[in-house]
Design an enzyme around this catalytic site. Structure first.
Site, short mmCIF file in Angstrom:
data_model
loop_
_atom_site.label_atom_id
_atom_site.label_comp_id
_atom_site.label_asym_id
_atom_site.label_seq_id
_atom_site.Cartn_x
_atom_site.Cartn_y
_atom_site.Cartn_z
N GLN A 101 0.85 -1.20 0.00
CA GLN A 101 0.00 0.00 0.00
C GLN A 101 0.88 1.25 0.00
O GLN A 101 0.38 2.35 -0.09
CB GLN A 101 -0.89 0.02 1.24
N ASN A 102 2.19 1.05 0.12
CA ASN A 102 3.11 2.18 0.23
C ASN A 102 3.47 2.74 -1.14
O ASN A 102 3.51 2.00 -2.13
CB ASN A 102 4.37 1.77 0.99
N ASP A 104 6.35 4.55 -1.49
CA ASP A 104 7.70 5.07 -1.26
C ASP A 104 8.80 4.38 -2.05
O ASP A 104 9.97 4.76 -1.95
CB ASP A 104 8.05 5.00 0.25
N HIS A 119 -1.50 1.24 -4.28
CA HIS A 119 -1.92 2.65 -4.22
C HIS A 119 -1.08 3.55 -5.12
O HIS A 119 -0.99 4.75 -4.88
CB HIS A 119 -1.86 3.15 -2.77
N CYS A 127 -0.30 15.19 -16.15
CA CYS A 127 -1.08 16.40 -16.38
C CYS A 127 -2.54 16.00 -16.54
O CYS A 127 -2.87 15.14 -17.35
CB CYS A 127 -0.59 17.11 -17.63
N CYS A 130 -3.71 17.18 -20.41
CA CYS A 130 -3.27 16.52 -21.66
C CYS A 130 -2.69 15.14 -21.42
O CYS A 130 -2.22 14.49 -22.36
CB CYS A 130 -2.24 17.39 -22.38
N GLY A 188 2.77 -4.51 9.06
CA GLY A 188 2.67 -3.08 9.29
C GLY A 188 1.49 -2.37 8.65
O GLY A 188 1.65 -1.30 8.09
N THR A 189 0.31 -2.97 8.78
CA THR A 189 -0.88 -2.26 8.30
C THR A 189 -2.01 -2.43 9.31
O THR A 189 -2.17 -3.51 9.89
CB THR A 189 -1.31 -2.74 6.89
N ASN A 214 3.43 -6.94 13.54
CA ASN A 214 2.98 -5.60 13.93
C ASN A 214 3.25 -5.42 15.43
O ASN A 214 3.01 -6.34 16.21
CB ASN A 214 1.46 -5.46 13.66
N1 APR Z 1 6.94 -2.34 12.23
C1 APR Z 1 5.77 -2.89 11.82
N2 APR Z 1 4.59 -2.27 11.95
C2 APR Z 1 4.57 -1.05 12.51
C3 APR Z 1 5.76 -0.40 12.96
C4 APR Z 1 6.99 -1.12 12.81
N3 APR Z 1 8.17 -0.61 13.21
N4 APR Z 1 5.42 0.80 13.48
C5 APR Z 1 4.09 0.90 13.34
N5 APR Z 1 3.56 -0.20 12.78
C6 APR Z 1 2.16 -0.51 12.43
C7 APR Z 1 1.11 0.18 13.27
O1 APR Z 1 0.87 -0.52 14.49
C8 APR Z 1 -0.09 0.16 12.33
O2 APR Z 1 -0.80 -1.05 12.46
O3 APR Z 1 1.94 -0.05 11.11
C9 APR Z 1 0.56 0.20 10.94
C10 APR Z 1 0.42 1.53 10.22
O4 APR Z 1 -0.93 1.73 9.94
P1 APR Z 1 -1.45 2.90 9.01
O5 APR Z 1 -0.78 4.17 9.35
O6 APR Z 1 -2.95 2.87 9.07
O7 APR Z 1 -0.92 2.48 7.56
P2 APR Z 1 -1.61 1.59 6.45
O8 APR Z 1 -2.37 0.47 7.07
O9 APR Z 1 -0.54 1.25 5.48
O10 APR Z 1 -2.61 2.60 5.79
C11 APR Z 1 -3.33 2.19 4.67
O11 APR Z 1 -4.22 4.39 4.44
O12 APR Z 1 -4.18 6.70 4.35
C12 APR Z 1 -4.10 5.55 3.65
O13 APR Z 1 -3.32 5.37 1.46
C13 APR Z 1 -2.86 5.38 2.78
O14 APR Z 1 -1.82 3.32 2.07
C14 APR Z 1 -2.34 4.01 3.19
C15 APR Z 1 -3.58 3.34 3.75
#
Ligand code: APR
Length: 247
Positions: A101-102, A104, A119, A127, A130, A188-189, A214
């Site tokens: 979802q990143n 970067d 994403h 643009c 065009c 990490g989501t 996580n």
């Molecule tokens: N290692 C692993 N996970 C981690 C770490 C770490 N060091 N630090 C934080 N986290 C976890 C948090 O506990 C949380 O569950 O990463 C997660 C980050 O969650 P979000 O900020 O909600 O990110 P994400 O789930 O990727 O967001 C989804 O939301 O705003 C939109 O488009 C954006 O792609 C993004 C989508």
């Protein structure tokens, strides 16, 4: 924890098709803040600035936020050990695909080949008048609102804004991967944003096991996660990779 690492390693060893879903958390240790949680971007900025309709109507408000959040820090963050470990596991055939979802680009910088950017990505802009595509390096970010060199049209980053659809090809490919998966490694989501958050559920419904990394519980943890590696991405991936050598 050792037992959980071993359980996860065993699942990965037995799996013929392992996919990975990553979110902002995997890049936190590269210095990129997550969206949600106490240090999250949305505690300081209003998500409306990344809503497509709002952006179209208020580019002079949205663009400074886009620059501050994404383009000013661009290139400073480097992949961390979790990104590198995933790239190594792909080379060894232990994982097949990363759906991220990143935006970067850190998985690719770490050497991962098979990455679906659910994403979109920061690297290119288009643009809206065009359709000319620009690489990030080709754009002049000095004006408040960066514009097309040909017709002065509004430039939009090629990542998915709120209320914008997921590019159909990447959505189809990602859900096809979910159907093939024996294991989904979720890193990490929070699992809050549709439709990406549905990928592990789709896989689990079709028989896949779910391993999650996580430091905090997510929407998946108590619902579909089979093995919860409760810690940071770099620590857990390092331990997992080490254990995979042994099992
Ligand atoms: N290692 C692993 N996970 C981690 C770490 C770490 N060091 N630090 C934080 N986290 C976890 C948090 O506990 C949380 O569950 O990463 C997660 C980050 O969650 P979000 O900020 O909600 O990110 P994400 O789930 O990727 O967001 C989804 O939301 O705003 C939109 O488009 C954006 O792609 C993004 C989508």
């Amino acid at each position: 924890m050792n037992q959980e690492i071993e359980n996860a390693a065993n699942l990965l060893k037995q799996s013929k098709h392992t996919i990975v879903l990553t979110g902002a958390g995997i890049s936190v240790e590269s210095g990129i803040p997550p969206f949600r949680g106490a240090d999250g971007i949305w505690t300081q900025y209003d998500p409306i600035t990344l809503d497509l309709d709002y952006f179209l109507q208020n580019p002079e408000i949205s663009w400074p936020v886009l620059k501050k959040l994404f383009y000013d820090p661009y290139g400073q963050a480097k992949p961390n050990e979790a990104h590198y470990a995933l790239a190594r596991l792909e080379k060894q055939g232990i994982i097949k695909t990363i759906i991220t979802q990143n935006i970067d680009n850190l998985h690719q910088q770490a050497g991962s080949q098979n990455v679906y950017e659910f994403h979109g990505a920061l690297q290119s802009l288009k643009c809206l008048k065009c359709d000319t595509q620009y690489k990030r390096e080709e754009v002049d970010f000095k004006p408040t609102v960066p514009r097309c060199q040909k017709d002065n049209g509004l430039l939009k980053p090629n990542f998915v804004f709120f209320s914008e659809g997921i590019p159909p090809l990447v959505a189809t490919q990602s859900f096809a991967e979910a159907l093939k998966a024996n294991v989904v490694l979720v890193i990490g989501t929070t699992g809050e944003v549709m439709p990406a958050c549905a990928i592990p559920y789709e896989a689990q419904t079709h028989g896949a096991k779910v391993i999650e990394i996580n430091p905090n519980k997510s929407n998946y943890t108590d619902v579909i996660t089979d093995v919860f590696l409760n810690g940071k991405a770099t620590e857990m991936m390092t331990a997992l990779e080490r254990c995979l050598v042994d099992v």
